[in-house]
Design a protein around this motif. Structure first.
Motif, mmCIF file in Angstrom:
data_model
loop_
_atom_site.group_PDB
_atom_site.id
_atom_site.type_symbol
_atom_site.label_atom_id
_atom_site.label_comp_id
_atom_site.label_asym_id
_atom_site.label_seq_id
_atom_site.Cartn_x
_atom_site.Cartn_y
_atom_site.Cartn_z
ATOM 1 N N PRO A 128 -7.930 3.558 8.215
ATOM 2 C CA PRO A 128 -6.660 3.223 8.876
ATOM 3 C C PRO A 128 -6.208 4.266 9.892
ATOM 4 O O PRO A 128 -6.724 5.387 9.945
ATOM 5 C CB PRO A 128 -5.687 3.188 7.695
ATOM 6 C CG PRO A 128 -6.191 4.296 6.819
ATOM 7 C CD PRO A 128 -7.704 4.254 6.939
ATOM 8 N N HIS A 172 0.387 -1.769 13.492
ATOM 9 C CA HIS A 172 -0.535 -1.331 12.448
ATOM 10 C C HIS A 172 -1.103 -2.521 11.682
ATOM 11 O O HIS A 172 -2.302 -2.560 11.375
ATOM 12 C CB HIS A 172 0.172 -0.381 11.475
ATOM 13 C CG HIS A 172 0.194 1.034 11.935
ATOM 14 N ND1 HIS A 172 -0.892 1.877 11.829
ATOM 15 C CD2 HIS A 172 1.181 1.768 12.507
ATOM 16 C CE1 HIS A 172 -0.577 3.065 12.307
ATOM 17 N NE2 HIS A 172 0.678 3.026 12.725
ATOM 18 N N GLU A 221 -3.295 0.349 6.353
ATOM 19 C CA GLU A 221 -2.583 0.858 7.513
ATOM 20 C C GLU A 221 -1.143 1.251 7.150
ATOM 21 O O GLU A 221 -0.495 0.615 6.314
ATOM 22 C CB GLU A 221 -2.540 -0.216 8.617
ATOM 23 C CG GLU A 221 -3.865 -0.446 9.332
ATOM 24 C CD GLU A 221 -4.161 0.639 10.346
ATOM 25 O OE1 GLU A 221 -3.229 1.374 10.725
ATOM 26 O OE2 GLU A 221 -5.344 0.762 10.748
#
Length: 430
Positions: free
Chosen positions: A55, A105, A293
């Protein structure tokens, strides 16, 4: 060499006992006698593909080599892969487009493998659709017990984000493939759930294994012995993790009793379970989420820092200290990936290695987490995919080249009939 004149051993032969069902690795005894029509028609080892997701992007100048071609320099973040370079390909300059109206994200993770172009919103504002792993699984995973395997090392207790932040595999718009987080459950899925009175999967399948060995040649006996030993070592690691004391950090979940306390061991163990699944052909397609994320939860990277670090917050912290910490996290993730690549390379299969018949990718749907950039995405692949991939180079693209070009090329390499994937505008050399 296998000198048996009997019919070839079936690829789906199992060693059974008290709930255990241990599938065998590729053996010479599974190949028809040389010179026969059956031998000429017999397929070789199947292709396997895996995707490992990290991430929040990476520190770009510590990750991307400047030199293209086979002589790329080992950057600080990629240094753990230096001795494996002949098995690797690096890709830089590949991009994705961000669709406005959703979390930057969330879209980075859930759309990393999505077959929808960014402008196509099929799931609310998200361009999620059937992902590459699911498309490939429909082509090469139809004959396996587990068409696709999905694992996650997200052990955070505070479920503060939605599934879009932690799901990289999707069966269709809004339909995320559930991921398994408990190594014990994954092991049981691969090898069977033992009777509580049994101590090991090998103990209960020992009689079957002895009977099998009597009909095998020397090379196959050695392969089976080494394979069973690796299964036992994997089982011991799962058992040790389950026997460890409870994690004191309140941010981390202890619902999964066999999650190792050591972060690196957790990642390596899940990676090794994918190796085991590939070796016994339980599945040919897998995904592994290293972390979701944007989860603003500190975690301890054992052996790297003395105190827990907030990965996402560090990407938005100015200064050299934060940048240096991020680069150390990137390198830590690469080290665990390198471990899995080595395991694949050390595993014999059909005169070569298991890695020769795999393609395992490490990457992120975000380029630079500081500015939420979707350009110049980090991506490393390892393995030859049964001769379909020529390894050993750094492929450096100029301009805006869609990541989807690479995914289309991978899909076509394993027989998927497709002229386009997401926002692809061509293919790339594998």
């Amino acid at each position: 060499m296998n000198v048996s004149t009997t019919a070839p051993l079936h690829r789906r032969t199992l060693l059974r006992g008290a709930g255990a069902a241990i599938a065998l690795p590729w053996l010479e005894a599974m190949v028809p006698a040389a010179g026969t029509a059956a031998a000429k028609a017999a397929p070789g080892p199947p292709p396997r593909l895996a995707w490992v997701y990290i991430p929040n992007g990476v520190v770009q100048d510590a990750w991307h080599p400047r030199t293209a071609g086979p002589d790329w320099e080992a950057t600080p973040s990629l240094a753990p892969l230096a001795d494996l370079r002949r098995h690797l390909n690096l890709y830089t300059g590949l991009d994705r487009e961000f669709r406005g109206g959703t979390g930057v994200h969330a879209q980075a993770g859930c759309c990393w493998l999505s077959s929808s172009p960014p402008a196509e919103a099929l799931d609310g504002g998200f361009p999620t659709n059937r992902t590459l792993d699911q498309i490939v699984a429909s082509q090469i995973g139809r004959d396996t017990p587990v068409p696709s395997l999905h694992l996650s090392c997200n052990d955070h207790a505070n479920q503060r984000e939605t599934r879009y932040f932690e799901s990289v595999s999707w069966r269709g718009p809004g339909n995320a493939a559930p991921a398994q987080k408990d190594p014990r459950q994954v092991f049981d899925r691969l090898f069977g759930k033992l009777d509580p009175s049994a101590a090991s999967v090998l103990d209960v399948a020992l009689a079957d294994a002895k009977r099998l060995r009597t009909g095998l040649g020397r090379s196959d006996r050695q392969t089976v012995d080494g394979y069973l030993q690796s299964v036992r070592e994997l089982e011991k690691r799962v058992q040790r993790a389950g026997a460890s004391p409870a994690e004191a950090d309140p941010h981390l979940a202890r619902r999964a009793s066999s999650v190792p306390e050591d972060r690196g061991e957790y990642l390596r163990l899940m990676g090794d379970l994918i190796v085991a699944a590939f070796r016994q052909d339980r599945t040919r397609v897998a995904t592994l989420l290293v972390d979701p994320e944007r989860w603003d939860t500190p975690r301890l990277y054992h052996g790297v820092f003395d105190e827990p670090q907030n990965h996402h917050a560090l990407t938005h912290t100015k200064g050299d200290e934060a940048k240096e910490k991020l680069a150390r996290i990137d390198r830590f993730h690469v080290e665990q990936f390198a471990h899995v690549v080595r395991r694949l390379a050390e595993t014999p299969e059909a005169g070569g290695s298991l890695l020769d018949n795999c393609l395992i990718s490490l990457g992120s749907g975000m380029g630079d987490g500081r500015v939420h950039d979707y350009g110049d995405l980090p991506l490393v692949t390892a393995g030859g995919l049964g001769g379909r991939v020529r390894t050993g180079a750094h492929h450096k693209f100029e301009g805006k080249v869609p990541l989807a070009n690479l995914w289309l090329s991978v899909a076509q390499a394993v027989g998927v009939e497709a002229d386009a994937f997401a926002d692809s505008d061509g293919t790339v050399t594998l």
